[in-house]
Design an enzyme around this catalytic site. Structure first.
Site, PDB file in Angstrom:
ATOM      1  N   THR A  12       0.830  -1.212   0.000  1.00 29.68           N
ATOM      2  CA  THR A  12       0.000   0.000   0.000  1.00 29.68           C
ATOM      3  C   THR A  12       0.864   1.261   0.000  1.00 29.68           C
ATOM      4  OG1 THR A  12      -0.215  -0.027   2.419  1.00 29.68           O
ATOM      5  CG2 THR A  12      -1.918  -1.162   1.142  1.00 29.68           C
ATOM      6  N   ASN A  13       2.017   1.228   0.662  1.00 26.16           N
ATOM      7  CA  ASN A  13       2.900   2.388   0.623  1.00 26.16           C
ATOM      8  C   ASN A  13       3.517   2.562  -0.763  1.00 26.16           C
ATOM      9  OD1 ASN A  13       2.888   3.612   3.296  1.00 26.16           O
ATOM     10  ND2 ASN A  13       3.724   1.691   4.006  1.00 26.16           N
ATOM     11  N   LEU A  91      18.759  -5.583   5.890  1.00 29.99           N
ATOM     12  CA  LEU A  91      19.740  -5.415   4.829  1.00 29.99           C
ATOM     13  C   LEU A  91      21.158  -5.486   5.401  1.00 29.99           C
ATOM     14  CD1 LEU A  91      17.960  -2.528   2.930  1.00 29.99           C
ATOM     15  CD2 LEU A  91      18.195  -4.896   2.141  1.00 29.99           C
ATOM     16  N   ASN A 105      13.160   3.967   5.348  1.00 32.14           N
ATOM     17  CA  ASN A 105      12.126   3.028   5.760  1.00 32.14           C
ATOM     18  C   ASN A 105      11.004   3.793   6.450  1.00 32.14           C
ATOM     19  OD1 ASN A 105      11.007   0.360   6.404  1.00 32.14           O
ATOM     20  ND2 ASN A 105      11.567   0.831   8.524  1.00 32.14           N
ATOM     21  N   HIS A 107       8.052   3.278   9.356  1.00 37.30           N
ATOM     22  CA  HIS A 107       7.778   2.387  10.489  1.00 37.30           C
ATOM     23  C   HIS A 107       6.549   2.897  11.238  1.00 37.30           C
ATOM     24  CE1 HIS A 107       8.747  -0.513  13.627  1.00 37.30           C
ATOM     25  NE2 HIS A 107       8.559   0.423  14.520  1.00 37.30           N
TER      26      HIS A 107
END
Length: 209
Positions: A12-13, A91, A105, A107
């Protein structure tokens, strides 16, 4: 600015980025990869004409080999910013070194509180009253990288994790897209005196043109 997105799930992001900033202000999503071959995120990318790749852990002898393959694939496509949009793998330092200060990222918590998995569930279990979203640089830890932007929301009563997630989802989309736009506009920079402090200046949508 050429953007690569890593996602493990629904995406969705990723969809928000495709809808709001892809093709605007010099921003192009040129690659989307996943560790899950059936991830709906890949279908979203294909629907937008974005090249996709699948890097399953079982295909590689080590996590390092997998991340090298992903980094090579992104580099071949000229990716300048890597966005983790629900990517559920850590990663390696070698990957992060290839894209230094260019991996971000989103969150669903106000870091440094509630890092890692089940962030919303952790917050609900602790009875917090103010929830939120953080966009941060990725480092070698679990949600420990320098914070770029945060946004909070107060929820009354005793919300369930599902209710919190629903309330945070549009905030995630807005904040992440805003940070991507700011990167394209050169409006994200570390404080020279303290690399953990990041200057973030929001720009109007399309303002990076």
């Amino acid at each position: 600015m050429r953007v690569g997105v890593l996602a493990s799930g629904a995406g969705t992001n990723l969809q928000a980025i495709l809808d709001r900033v892809h093709g605007r202000g010099g921003i192009e999503v040129v690659a989307a990869a996943s560790d899950q071959p059936a991830a709906p995120a890949l279908d979203r990318a294909r629907g937008a004409g974005v090249e996709t790749g699948v890097f399953e852990r079982g295909e590689f002898l080590t996590r390092e080999a997998r991340d090298t393959a992903i980094a090579d694939w992104l580099s071949e496509r000229g990716v300048e910013l890597v966005v983790l949009a629900g990517y559920m793998q850590l990663l390696t330092p070698a990957f992060l070194g290839r894209f230094e200060r260019r991996v971000i990222n989103v969150h669903p918590a106000l870091l440094p509180s509630f890092p890692g998995l089940r962030a919303i569930e952790q917050a609900v279990e602790h009875g917090v009253k103010v929830f939120g979203v953080t966009v941060h640089f990725v480092d070698e830890g679990v949600d420990t990288g320098p914070i770029i932007a945060q946004r909070a929301i107060e929820l009354t009563g005793l919300p369930s994790p599902e209710e919190v997630h629903a309330a945070l989802r549009p905030i995630e989309h807005d904040l992440l897209c805003g940070v991507v736009e700011a990167f394209a506009a050169g409006a994200v920079a570390a404080d020279p005196s303290n690399p953990r402090r990041v200057e973030y200046r929001p720009v109007p949508m399309g303002g990076s043109q």
